[in-house]
Design a protein around this motif. Sequence first.
Motif, PDB file in Angstrom:
ATOM      1  N   GLU A 173     -61.336 -16.048   1.395  1.00 38.86           N
ATOM      2  CA  GLU A 173     -62.304 -16.492   2.566  1.00 38.86           C
ATOM      3  C   GLU A 173     -63.253 -14.910   3.361  1.00 38.86           C
ATOM      4  O   GLU A 173     -64.807 -15.187   2.920  1.00 38.86           O
ATOM      5  CB  GLU A 173     -61.520 -16.670   4.059  1.00 38.86           C
ATOM      6  CG  GLU A 173     -61.348 -17.693   3.705  1.00 38.86           C
ATOM      7  CD  GLU A 173     -60.092 -17.897   5.154  1.00 38.86           C
ATOM      8  OE1 GLU A 173     -59.587 -18.986   5.791  1.00 38.86           O
ATOM      9  OE2 GLU A 173     -60.563 -16.895   6.195  1.00 38.86           O
ATOM     10  N   GLU A 223     -51.126 -15.315   3.446  1.00 39.46           N
ATOM     11  CA  GLU A 223     -51.944 -15.184   4.930  1.00 39.46           C
ATOM     12  C   GLU A 223     -53.221 -14.015   3.618  1.00 39.46           C
ATOM     13  O   GLU A 223     -54.267 -14.077   3.948  1.00 39.46           O
ATOM     14  CB  GLU A 223     -51.619 -14.617   6.043  1.00 39.46           C
ATOM     15  CG  GLU A 223     -51.023 -15.418   6.830  1.00 39.46           C
ATOM     16  CD  GLU A 223     -51.245 -16.636   7.563  1.00 39.46           C
ATOM     17  OE1 GLU A 223     -52.438 -16.920   7.222  1.00 39.46           O
ATOM     18  OE2 GLU A 223     -50.948 -17.477   7.606  1.00 39.46           O
ATOM     19  N   GLY A 224     -52.487 -12.857   3.050  1.00 38.78           N
ATOM     20  CA  GLY A 224     -53.603 -12.295   2.682  1.00 38.78           C
ATOM     21  C   GLY A 224     -54.034 -12.755   1.840  1.00 38.78           C
ATOM     22  O   GLY A 224     -55.244 -12.003   1.138  1.00 38.78           O
ATOM     23  N   ARG A 252     -55.538 -15.974   1.171  1.00 33.34           N
ATOM     24  CA  ARG A 252     -56.186 -16.445   2.137  1.00 33.34           C
ATOM     25  C   ARG A 252     -57.715 -15.881   2.321  1.00 33.34           C
ATOM     26  O   ARG A 252     -58.480 -15.992   2.563  1.00 33.34           O
ATOM     27  CB  ARG A 252     -55.628 -17.356   3.114  1.00 33.34           C
ATOM     28  CG  ARG A 252     -56.422 -18.511   4.282  1.00 33.34           C
ATOM     29  CD  ARG A 252     -55.709 -19.429   5.209  1.00 33.34           C
ATOM     30  NE  ARG A 252     -55.535 -18.671   6.277  1.00 33.34           N
ATOM     31  CZ  ARG A 252     -56.281 -17.639   7.097  1.00 33.34           C
ATOM     32  NH1 ARG A 252     -56.749 -17.716   7.091  1.00 33.34           N
ATOM     33  NH2 ARG A 252     -55.231 -17.611   7.499  1.00 33.34           N
ATOM     34  N   ARG A 253     -57.191 -14.642   3.181  1.00 37.84           N
ATOM     35  CA  ARG A 253     -58.554 -13.678   3.654  1.00 37.84           C
ATOM     36  C   ARG A 253     -59.054 -13.192   2.359  1.00 37.84           C
ATOM     37  O   ARG A 253     -59.922 -12.852   2.894  1.00 37.84           O
ATOM     38  CB  ARG A 253     -57.760 -12.716   4.569  1.00 37.84           C
ATOM     39  CG  ARG A 253     -56.965 -12.783   5.960  1.00 37.84           C
ATOM     40  CD  ARG A 253     -56.630 -12.037   6.937  1.00 37.84           C
ATOM     41  NE  ARG A 253     -55.986 -11.130   5.580  1.00 37.84           N
ATOM     42  CZ  ARG A 253     -54.638 -11.551   6.093  1.00 37.84           C
ATOM     43  NH1 ARG A 253     -54.251 -12.037   7.252  1.00 37.84           N
ATOM     44  NH2 ARG A 253     -53.449 -10.418   6.221  1.00 37.84           N
TER      45      ARG A 253
END
Lengths: 466, 466, 466
Positions: A395, A388-389, A391-392
């Motif tokens: 993004e 998740e880190g 991906r953030r």
Amino acid sequence: MALNPDRLFPIEPEARTLARRLHAGVETLPIISPHGHTEPRWYAEDAPFGDPAELFVVPDHYVFRMLYSQGVPLEQLGVPDAGGRRAETDGRAIWRLFAEHYHLFRGTPTRYWFEYSLETIFGVTERLGPANADRIYDTIAGRLGEADMRPRALYERFRIEAISTTDAATDDLKYHDAIHASGWKGRVLPTYRPDGVVDPERAGFADALPRFVSEAGEAMNYAGYLAAHRAKREYFKARGATATDHGHPSARTANLSEAEAGQLFQRVAKGEASPADAELFRAQMLTEMARMSRDDGLVMQIHPGSDRNHNPAVFKGFGPDKGGDIPRPTDYVEALKPLLAEVGNDPAVTVILFTLDETSYGRELAPLAGHYPALRLGPPWWFFDSPEGMRRFRELTTETAGFYNTVGFNDDTRAYLSIPARHDMARRADCAFLATLVADGRLDEDEAHEVARDLAYGLAKRAYRL
Amino acid sequence: MALNPDRLFPIEPEARTLARRLHAGVETLPIISPHGHTEPRWYAEDAPFGDPAELFVVPDHYVFRMLYSQGVPLEQLGVPDAGGRRAETDGRAIWRLFAEHYHLFRGTPTRYWFEYSLETIFGVTERLGPANADRIYDTIAGRLGEADMRPRALYERFRIEAISTTDAATDDLKYHDAIHASGWKGRVLPTYRPDGVVDPERAGFADALPRFVSEAGEAMNYAGYLAAHRAKREYFKARGATATDHGHPSARTANLSEAEAGQLFQRVAKGEASPADAELFRAQMLTEMARMSRDDGLVMQIHPGSDRNHNPAVFKGFGPDKGGDIPRPTDYVEALKPLLAEVGNDPAVTVILFTLDETSYGRELAPLAGHYPALRLGPPWWFFDSPEGMRRFRELTTETAGFYNTVGFNDDTRAYLSIPARHDMARRADCAFLATLVADGRLDEDEAHEVARDLAYGLAKRAYRL
Amino acid sequence: MALNPDRLFPIEPEARTLARRLHAGVETLPIISPHGHTEPRWYAEDAPFGDPAELFVVPDHYVFRMLYSQGVPLEQLGVPDAGGRRAETDGRAIWRLFAEHYHLFRGTPTRYWFEYSLETIFGVTERLGPANADRIYDTIAGRLGEADMRPRALYERFRIEAISTTDAATDDLKYHDAIHASGWKGRVLPTYRPDGVVDPERAGFADALPRFVSEAGEAMNYAGYLAAHRAKREYFKARGATATDHGHPSARTANLSEAEAGQLFQRVAKGEASPADAELFRAQMLTEMARMSRDDGLVMQIHPGSDRNHNPAVFKGFGPDKGGDIPRPTDYVEALKPLLAEVGNDPAVTVILFTLDETSYGRELAPLAGHYPALRLGPPWWFFDSPEGMRRFRELTTETAGFYNTVGFNDDTRAYLSIPARHDMARRADCAFLATLVADGRLDEDEAHEVARDLAYGLAKRAYRL
């Protein structure tokens, strides 16, 4: 329970297929590990690792902090106290405790890294739990004595092309010399990390500072102190170093006049520095280091924003790096102005910024790195070194800074066996992101292949001058 | 317009199917509602609810704040003024106004909760609008008089296993006593919320403080004041309380010496507290409450970071809790140090942290809860009690703190009919998140089933000691 | 390489199909462009544009900041220096440099806008690169001389219904007058942007202020200064203006007494304002402007939070707006209290808030706009005017503020040819978001169609009173 071949890829079938194709092009690329905390001694001595608990639990703050958060005493996990003594030395007992609490790691990167290592290195494809804890312990323990499990053999097996260690400015790099002298061809490079002689608030600073200056044969004044740094940086460079690293509470920089800096140094050297002086001295030294980087070509890394030793009881009982470090809000916009005014417009300088404050990705870091030629963005760090880190990070930074103002992946670990797992995660996460851009029409597939290779290999190699 | 059976699940078919399977295992679990604002009087008196507007519009700040933001006067919505008078008492007129502006709620959780209640409780499957407003009004009004629509019948129908109210420290809990005396088996438990005698800046504090101390038979000094708290906490415990709750402007804590605390109390008691004194007194009291929790076993909840009564005109005209509370940045890293140094390492203590500042999820809260044994993370609160808010919460906290440092769901509502809707949303959002982890290979399905049950039921029950 | 007809839509097939249907209903709606930076002179003179580099590279800070960040000197890109001189005037040479570094734009909105313009305006469907740079240059250059490529023809071709420019308070709006006098039917409306006579820290303020007051025939005191603003606002209104715009370092507002404001004005007028005075004067003027908006009906826009001219070397060499502006954390909760206490509860006033600090979306802006009748949220701005930025905006604001407290899209650009590209991106991003809400059961499709049209057209028209 075996590793899912499509793990971390998008779940939509077309994007998943794209991610598979992208990943196939990077899966077996060599590992560039330009920042991390493995011990040079391992490669120098090439001795076998200890028992499974010593490998996976005792030294890994990701593991024992989670267990501690749920009431498992650090003593029972064999974590050494501040004096280096371990209350529990029975690896099997520690392992059983880990297995009993294994459900705590559901959904965490720790679990991912661990299972990747278990399967790819030890052939274990069962999920750990109380029922199979002993069996898995024995399997690992049995393998650890074999010759192909030693550090150098693993270096080859992991397809590492270069790995950087992190070394104090006061280190003599004897293990790096020993590696070189041994004739072994692995590239294990030191990194100049001078926090111990730059941060007046570090334990041991009062002793380290005069020793550092006098060992360089310099006078105990600001000019002598800077000369000692320059000399030691050359010493590191001669042993292969291509980078420096700076772990500061904030990203603050300063650019004092020579007179001001000299007076500040005197207060620091006499142990009279106030907290504000200490912060200012660290700030000033970041700019000095940036100037030295301009001169000697070492890449500069800044790792700011950790509130170290937040838990005084744990620090007192067990020392630093025991899971009690907490991120805090970190400013870059004001903080970096002095340093950037000095070197920010020089394309020959590379300053790599890291953060523990994700709010700065889109608001500060990407706009800064998308403008200043000297700036690059380091990968997601520590708590954010996760799917998740990652991906953030992409993004929030790509639209403003693109891919080419980032520097690929750092595994940043002291857990040697987790290195391939961490690169596996990063390569998959980046391929997943790229596949999504292709699937929704923002990028062509041929370009995505090229970017995937750059993120997995090329950018780290170029940014760190390896 | 009827409820979509796959609502809030991932839209990718395979992950959707997984989410369905996970949800089937939790859909009918009992509701644990460990924090909320329903009135104990409802359960004690078991009287029927009023008209549809009184049920869905007049008391619900989520509803009337949105209408107000688009120019509908609060007077026309029947919101009582600061003196308790309603300018509009015609429920049908209010309802028509709501129906006319129903499009404003597109994409909001308010709409989701409302439609869930309409369909599951009143059998209405049409979308509200000006054309059908009267018909739907009549349907609801017709049902409200029936016996199975009374609070106790709804408690059973909603499958509530335990529900906590929130009660002032000065409350005598007579309705809780009445519920118990009635012989009804519903578990309605008080929660100790002492803000009115802890926060010198609350309206009414000057009167409440001396009354609170003298009713406890204690002397008007710091020791007497603390003794009054201890006694009243026991009084609450004897009536089933398992928790306390603290709504402060910030999360600041302090740990003053006895002498300092005593002097501060004197200034507070005399009405001489400066704003800084008020903040320090609240801070000190959080640590005192944590110490009392260590002694008496009540779980401690901290709800910080709301700028209450931001709109002075609305506050003057209509009083507090009228939609004019705005979140603000909230620090936890520095703020909690004094409290954590006192109780943070004690696994027998439970402090549950909430936030209105989502930037703290990954940066501060997950790292803190993933280390300190005494800390747990409360669910997304208020503005973030929504599908997107729940997704962000899991994405930002799971990798560092896991699932087991969180405490399941709180509906936190005074809108009794919305309780099943809110738990429905939370269960679906969590199953959606878990399905995604399974689909991309980070979690096994059997584990996801277990986690889903823990998030829906087990964690709340255990964390709140219910 | 041609534009993907499903670009930016969800990748899951069912949601993609929904997005297609929603988009079909908005694709050809007229463009409302209520805030931007095109030159009124273009429409007045209707002269052809320059060469391809002058069109796509030289004036576009999104483009040259990325190239500069990777070491390309601004001089080589033809960016004029602070004196207006261009070191490089060969459009083809600049274009080749752009083509050579085109990979830097992978994954950025700049790339999206550029390729949309290339294909829809120039018929180029190849990806730019060193090999085809000259050919594409010639294709564009060949088209630029044609009659249908002039500003007014493009206005028609782009289906613009109204476009606002941004004009200094000291501007005489002669080009707007000329447009009107020409009889051309395009609606090009001025916007009152008084920063140059409101912000004491702007270059040129010391000269501009007295000229502004004296040209209005007013006395050089606070009352005269306010009267000059009122008169010039009327002058703008008479030429079609419906809005004002305010670009401040922070969102701070103030509401001083007349005496205090008068004294502050005197310090400002004499050039004696401290930095704190300057901030307070800007703050005071936001509230004054809000009061004037209440009187004259101009919509008020606030664009706060940019740290302008962060890079002193670039500012000195090339002047403002050269990519060296960096966002910083921006408070709204405390900052706006004085202004909101004055006009916040008046539904006849419209204040549109923008931000460069995405952390404020969910924490501050949506709660404020979801309560105060006078507040609306502007679309994602500058670094966040991108697919991911738009998605985050909707995800973080809709649940609390809904769609109807937002104002549709602003292209906010001086890159005339990119206007349709930017609206295309916004319409697709919004349809993608809406399709997801329909697909997961939170919104009905008929409503989504209505919202899509409002976001693409109706909300901007209504909020800006066009």
